[in-house]
Scaffold this active site. Sequence first.
Site, PDB file in Angstrom:
ATOM      1  N   LYS A  14      -4.472  -7.877  -6.586  1.00 51.07           N
ATOM      2  CA  LYS A  14      -5.187  -7.529  -5.352  1.00 51.07           C
ATOM      3  C   LYS A  14      -6.692  -7.394  -5.582  1.00 51.07           C
ATOM      4  O   LYS A  14      -7.489  -7.945  -4.835  1.00 51.07           O
ATOM      5  CB  LYS A  14      -4.676  -6.193  -4.783  1.00 51.07           C
ATOM      6  N   GLU A  87      -8.388  -0.261  -3.349  1.00 51.46           N
ATOM      7  CA  GLU A  87      -7.464   0.889  -3.375  1.00 51.46           C
ATOM      8  C   GLU A  87      -7.526   1.696  -2.073  1.00 51.46           C
ATOM      9  O   GLU A  87      -7.612   2.928  -2.082  1.00 51.46           O
ATOM     10  CB  GLU A  87      -7.786   1.811  -4.564  1.00 51.46           C
TER      11      GLU A  87
END
Length: 188
Positions: A14, A87
């Site tokens: 990611k 995040e």
Amino acid sequence: MTLEVIIGPMFSGKTSELIRLVEREVYAKRKGAIFKPALDRRYSVKEVVSHNGLRYDAHSVVTSSRGIRKISSVVDGDGLDVIGVDEVQFFPTGVVPLLDRLAFSRRVIACGLNLTFKADTFETTMKLAARADRVRYLSAVCVVCGQEASRTQRLIGGEPAPKESPVIAVGGKEMYEPRCRNCYEPPA
Ligand SMILES: [Zn+2]
């Protein structure tokens, strides 16, 4: 413009994808920056660093309403065209309306975990994904069987962490493993 969300378990790439997308915009002469939660100090305070070693300068902000206001003021003050958030699951859900609003005139790209180590949904990631124009769902490789992994297993001393352990515990390969739905062991 657009709101894009990159979702997946740990070790699904990611952050690498976030850095890649923001870097492309910066090469194209647009003003971009990445924000990250201040609690994530695994590799660096001033940079986002992917598990495979890619790094990019980042604004480290606290995961509270103060941090959310900081994002807003940096975006305005620096005249950013492109905003990356790493995040995102660690921020309170109050970050969702801000990013949603910023995306009307800018490109906003956020990445976050889908599920906690207990396989509960991370509310901020999922609320943001519901409002996104585009969602990229990444998978990792299950360390047990090699199939596509969608879950994150937290381990303590090689055993699944008990369900009473805190939802947020920042760690790397010594503490977490990507696993598929069959190999994932729910905490007891
Ligand atoms: Zn598996």
